[in-house]
Design an enzyme around this catalytic site. Structure first.
Site, PDB file in Angstrom:
ATOM      1  N   TYR A 146       3.436  -0.370  15.240  1.00 24.32           N
ATOM      2  CA  TYR A 146       3.387  -0.643  13.806  1.00 24.32           C
ATOM      3  C   TYR A 146       3.159   0.628  12.990  1.00 24.32           C
ATOM      4  O   TYR A 146       3.450   0.669  11.802  1.00 24.32           O
ATOM      5  CB  TYR A 146       2.293  -1.665  13.478  1.00 24.32           C
ATOM      6  CG  TYR A 146       2.576  -3.073  13.993  1.00 24.32           C
ATOM      7  CD1 TYR A 146       3.489  -3.286  15.021  1.00 24.32           C
ATOM      8  CD2 TYR A 146       1.943  -4.179  13.466  1.00 24.32           C
ATOM      9  CE1 TYR A 146       3.749  -4.551  15.506  1.00 24.32           C
ATOM     10  CE2 TYR A 146       2.198  -5.463  13.944  1.00 24.32           C
ATOM     11  CZ  TYR A 146       3.103  -5.637  14.967  1.00 24.32           C
ATOM     12  OH  TYR A 146       3.358  -6.899  15.446  1.00 24.32           O
ATOM     13  N   LYS A 196       0.631  -4.539  29.602  1.00 23.52           N
ATOM     14  CA  LYS A 196       1.975  -4.714  30.160  1.00 23.52           C
ATOM     15  C   LYS A 196       2.284  -3.464  30.984  1.00 23.52           C
ATOM     16  O   LYS A 196       3.290  -2.782  30.773  1.00 23.52           O
ATOM     17  CB  LYS A 196       2.985  -4.921  29.002  1.00 23.52           C
ATOM     18  CG  LYS A 196       4.390  -5.251  29.411  1.00 23.52           C
ATOM     19  CD  LYS A 196       4.574  -6.655  29.950  1.00 23.52           C
ATOM     20  CE  LYS A 196       5.974  -6.838  30.512  1.00 23.52           C
ATOM     21  NZ  LYS A 196       6.157  -8.128  31.216  1.00 23.52           N
ATOM     22  N   ASP A 228       2.438 -11.346  28.938  1.00 22.61           N
ATOM     23  CA  ASP A 228       3.280 -12.549  29.010  1.00 22.61           C
ATOM     24  C   ASP A 228       2.542 -13.677  29.727  1.00 22.61           C
ATOM     25  O   ASP A 228       2.574 -14.841  29.336  1.00 22.61           O
ATOM     26  CB  ASP A 228       4.655 -12.248  29.642  1.00 22.61           C
ATOM     27  CG  ASP A 228       4.593 -11.313  30.832  1.00 22.61           C
ATOM     28  OD1 ASP A 228       3.501 -10.829  31.189  1.00 22.61           O
ATOM     29  OD2 ASP A 228       5.660 -11.059  31.430  1.00 22.61           O
ATOM     30  N   ASP A 252      -1.143  -9.032  17.488  1.00 24.73           N
ATOM     31  CA  ASP A 252      -0.500  -9.744  16.385  1.00 24.73           C
ATOM     32  C   ASP A 252       0.079 -11.059  16.901  1.00 24.73           C
ATOM     33  O   ASP A 252      -0.118 -12.131  16.329  1.00 24.73           O
ATOM     34  CB  ASP A 252       0.598  -8.845  15.789  1.00 24.73           C
ATOM     35  CG  ASP A 252       1.206  -9.433  14.528  1.00 24.73           C
ATOM     36  OD1 ASP A 252       0.575 -10.299  13.902  1.00 24.73           O
ATOM     37  OD2 ASP A 252       2.336  -9.021  14.178  1.00 24.73           O
ATOM     38  N   ASP A 256      -1.606 -15.171  16.639  1.00 24.16           N
ATOM     39  CA  ASP A 256      -0.912 -16.317  16.034  1.00 24.16           C
ATOM     40  C   ASP A 256      -0.822 -17.469  17.030  1.00 24.16           C
ATOM     41  O   ASP A 256      -0.920 -18.638  16.662  1.00 24.16           O
ATOM     42  CB  ASP A 256       0.506 -15.927  15.569  1.00 24.16           C
ATOM     43  CG  ASP A 256       0.534 -15.565  14.084  1.00 24.16           C
ATOM     44  OD1 ASP A 256      -0.447 -14.959  13.600  1.00 24.16           O
ATOM     45  OD2 ASP A 256       1.534 -15.892  13.409  1.00 24.16           O
TER      46      ASP A 256
HETATM   47  C1  IPM Z   1      -1.406 -10.009  10.748  1.00 28.29           C
HETATM   48  C2  IPM Z   1      -0.123 -10.041   9.974  1.00 28.29           C
HETATM   49  C3  IPM Z   1       0.290  -8.627   9.649  1.00 28.29           C
HETATM   50  C4  IPM Z   1       0.463  -7.863  10.953  1.00 28.29           C
HETATM   51  C5  IPM Z   1       1.541  -8.516   8.764  1.00 28.29           C
HETATM   52  C6  IPM Z   1       1.371  -9.270   7.469  1.00 28.29           C
HETATM   53  C7  IPM Z   1       1.948  -7.094   8.524  1.00 28.29           C
HETATM   54  O1  IPM Z   1       0.850 -10.712  10.690  1.00 28.29           O
HETATM   55  O2  IPM Z   1      -2.400  -9.499  10.209  1.00 28.29           O
HETATM   56  O3  IPM Z   1      -1.419 -10.496  11.880  1.00 28.29           O
HETATM   57  O4  IPM Z   1       1.527  -7.920  11.544  1.00 28.29           O
HETATM   58  O5  IPM Z   1      -0.475  -7.221  11.375  1.00 28.29           O
HETATM   59 MG    MG Z   2       0.188 -11.584  12.462  1.00 27.13          MG
END
Ligand code: IPM
Ligand code: MG
Length: 371
Positions: A146, A196, A228, A252, A256
């Site tokens: 990133y 990984k 994974d 990230d 989620d």
């Molecule tokens: C998170 C979000 C961010 C990331 C985005 C909005 C850039 O998805 O904080 O997880 O990828 O870090």
């Molecule tokens: Mg995110």
């Protein structure tokens, strides 16, 4: 009396609605404790771009620089709307990553928490939830893909190409690992290292440094898991995890997934900690599709306030009261739309009602004085 300055960046989409509820909680914390908060609102995200031509304008930078802590709502627009903003000025690249970089908030803590009594929120079967899910994902937040250099162009064959670099140095790796080990040491003394290394050299270096750092935490057991495989295990047996540590992109994605196994990303607050500054934000996006409807779940934003109380203001007992108040509202059978699907037996309440009920619960809890 302690005085703290809090920069409040409500953000885009559902941001202002859920921030409003978080502020209600902060106001009550002030009433209950010997503490005062100076709230300093500032524009951040797409809204700031449209107002100032910059998603992280100088006026907001100044406010954040002065603040003792930053409370930040979600940012971003729908995929289609995003295209109206030049790529490098879009709120994720133009505001969020620069903020993480500016304050070097390298340690991102994302609790994935669901008590047994709320197993019905999860898409997983109750027997998989068992006694409850209680994980903290520790995500490295200012390195890796990133933040690496990026290049696009036309290659020798005349094809469009892109090159993005994944870079970590040993300092970046060891500082996040220390954070994770310290947390594991305070909790169950088990650390899942997510990597990984069968493919990526970055993971090979990560694991090499982990072996060195681990020597300083002999009580902590380290369990290695490929990323994974960890994704599968989060679905099949999430209760095996307590503290998980990983680099930026793995964190990230898996965080989620953490929201997914709980039943809603609305249950995902987070703390982004640097050596000098910390900010607090929901892990999820700005959900433009439900913005302005008073149906978003403010748990992630109020939970971010709880994390701020504990980490930035040394108010752990009051932070626990905030968590308990939210769990209490769920325990009474209420939730916002994301977690009250027809037939779930949960009574649906609005964003605002959720905030009000949390405040009501918190009022009933014994007062604790600010540290
Ligand atoms: C998170 C979000 C961010 C990331 C985005 C909005 C850039 O998805 O904080 O997880 O990828 O870090
Ligand atoms: Mg995110």
């Amino acid at each position: 009396m302690k005085n703290y300055k809090i920069a409040v960046l409500a953000g885009d989409g559902i941001g202002p609605e859920i921030t409003r509820e978080a502020i209600k909680v902060l106001k009550l914390i002030e009433e209950r404790n010997d503490v005062s908060f100076e709230l300093m609102p500032a524009a951040f995200g797409a809204c700031a771009y449209f107002e100032f031509g910059d998603a992280f304008p100088q006026s907001t930078i100044d406010i954040c620089d002065q603040a003792d802590a930053i409370l930040k709502g979600p940012i971003g627009l729908s995929h289609e709307q995003s295209k109206t903003i030049p790529i490098d000025k879009q709120p994720e690249r133009g505001a969020l990553l620069p903020m993480r970089r500016r304050y070097n908030t390298y340690a991102n803590f994302r609790p994935v928490f669901l008590p047994k009594a709320l197993a019905h929120f999860s898409p997983l079967k109750p027997e998989i939830i068992g006694e409850g899910i209680d994980i903290i994902m520790v995500r490295e937040l200012v390195g890796g893909l990133y933040f690496g250099s990026k290049e696009t162009g036309i290659n020798e064959q005349g094809l469009r190409y892109v090159k993005e670099t994944l870079e970590y140095d040993e300092h970046q790796i060891s500082q996040i690992l220390h954070q994770a080990f310290k947390l594991a040491q305070k909790r169950k003394k088990v650390l899942h290292n997510i990597h990984k290394s069968n493919v990526l050299k970055s993971s090979v270096l990560w694991n090499e440094i982990l072996d060195e750092v681990a020597k300083e935490y002999p009580e902590v057991e380290v369990i290695h898991q490929l990323v994974d495989s960890a994704a599968t295990n989060l679905c099949l047996k999430p209760t095996q995890f307590d503290v998980m540590v990983m680099e930026n992109m793995f964190g990230d994605i898996l965080s989620d997934q953490g929201g997914g196994i709980l039943g809603s990303l609305g249950l995902m607050p987070s703390a982004c900690i640097g050596d000098e500054k910390a900010y607090y934000e929901p892990s999820h996006g700005s959900a433009p599709d439900i913005a302005g409807k008073n149906i978003a779940n403010p748990y992630s934003m109020i939970g971010s306030v709880a994390m701020m109380l504990e980490n930035s203001f040394d108010m752990a007992a009051e932070a626990k009261n905030v968590w308990d108040a939210m769990q209490g509202v769920f325990g009474d059978g209420y939730s916002t739309a994301d977690l009250s699907k027809p037939g779930s037996g949960v009574t649906m309440i609005s964003t605002e009602q959720f905030g009000d009920k949390v405040v009501e619960k918190l009022r009933q809890m014994p007062r604790v004085s600010a540290a």
